[in-house]
Design an enzyme around this catalytic site. Sequence first.
Site, mmCIF file in Angstrom:
data_model
loop_
_atom_site.group_PDB
_atom_site.id
_atom_site.type_symbol
_atom_site.label_atom_id
_atom_site.label_comp_id
_atom_site.label_asym_id
_atom_site.label_seq_id
_atom_site.Cartn_x
_atom_site.Cartn_y
_atom_site.Cartn_z
ATOM 1 N N HIS A 7 52.956 30.760 35.338
ATOM 2 C CA HIS A 7 53.277 31.864 36.248
ATOM 3 C C HIS A 7 52.328 32.324 36.888
ATOM 4 O O HIS A 7 52.464 32.805 38.147
ATOM 5 C CB HIS A 7 54.121 32.550 35.581
ATOM 6 C CG HIS A 7 55.680 32.039 35.234
ATOM 7 N ND1 HIS A 7 55.688 30.876 34.163
ATOM 8 C CD2 HIS A 7 56.923 32.368 35.489
ATOM 9 C CE1 HIS A 7 56.832 30.632 33.833
ATOM 10 N NE2 HIS A 7 57.679 31.579 34.781
ATOM 11 N N HIS A 23 52.190 34.079 26.395
ATOM 12 C CA HIS A 23 50.687 33.670 26.879
ATOM 13 C C HIS A 23 49.861 34.712 26.230
ATOM 14 O O HIS A 23 50.225 35.653 26.035
ATOM 15 C CB HIS A 23 50.567 33.550 28.310
ATOM 16 C CG HIS A 23 51.309 32.490 28.998
ATOM 17 N ND1 HIS A 23 51.013 31.096 29.015
ATOM 18 C CD2 HIS A 23 52.486 32.564 29.771
ATOM 19 C CE1 HIS A 23 52.007 30.378 29.687
ATOM 20 N NE2 HIS A 23 52.664 31.139 30.314
#
Length: 301
Positions: A215, A257
């Site tokens: 992303h 993440h």
Amino acid sequence: MSGYIKDTKWEKSKMPAHQSRSRTRDRGNVLNRPEFMSLNQPLRTSNAEVRGSTRRPGQMKHQPSQQPEYTQESTESGKDRRESLKLPEEDCMQLNPSFKGIAMNSLLAIDICLSKRLGVCAYTSSPWGSVRSMVTLLALTGHGITWICGTLLCLTRSNTLAGQEVLVNLLLALILDVMTVAGVQKLVKRKGPWEMSPGFLDYVAMDVYSFPAAHASRAAMVAKFLLSHLVLAVPLRILLVLWAFLVGMSRVMLGRHHLTDMACGFALGFLHYSLVEMVWLSSSACQTLISIGTLSWSPFY
């Protein structure tokens, strides 16, 4: 009685001097006492040694021929035992780690600690669990499927050659981003700080592992692309940069993440933008690709 005493004195006078000194030495030796007699006994040999020492000479002749086999088997068994006792390399402690190794391990530890602290929306029971749905929606705006479908929709609605050129190159940049990130993630296979299972859209976009953050890479590439090829006002440009940063942070807040994954994702997004600018397709090439995609292309046209 007096005669008996006289006889003993006479016998003592007849005893040699060295025997009297030895008896006096034995009397003064503590180890001659009954409770310490076992300490003066020689060590007993085992039955195997006794049997080995009482072998016949005929049996001793055959001993040299059997000795090499026994020693070879014992050395092999010793080597196997030492190999079985060896620990794996990852379980062995490095007594002299290098400065680079210490620095890398320290940075990774700090990265994991900060990433877990920032994962405030990882679960509904997390400190910011009440806004988890809003953070998930923000992360969805940077998803690869969202941008690819949106670009295709805009391409079908576009009527100008310049607009179609920009959209085709953006579509190629998005495909490049998805494929590159998926390949790097497959090679590294780093899991997130909370080791959460990927969702359905993550499997579709091949965004399964943590490093690098897909992303963040996509948001950085799209933001840089739009800032370069669209004429936007200053507030919109600021909002676009802020959106790219928030998309990357949203995945960290959701526990997907690490911070280093997000930073490397931003760097990879800028690299993808540079590659697309280097191989920019012209308007005629874009029209050819559109014709092939719509099955209306003719090589003789």
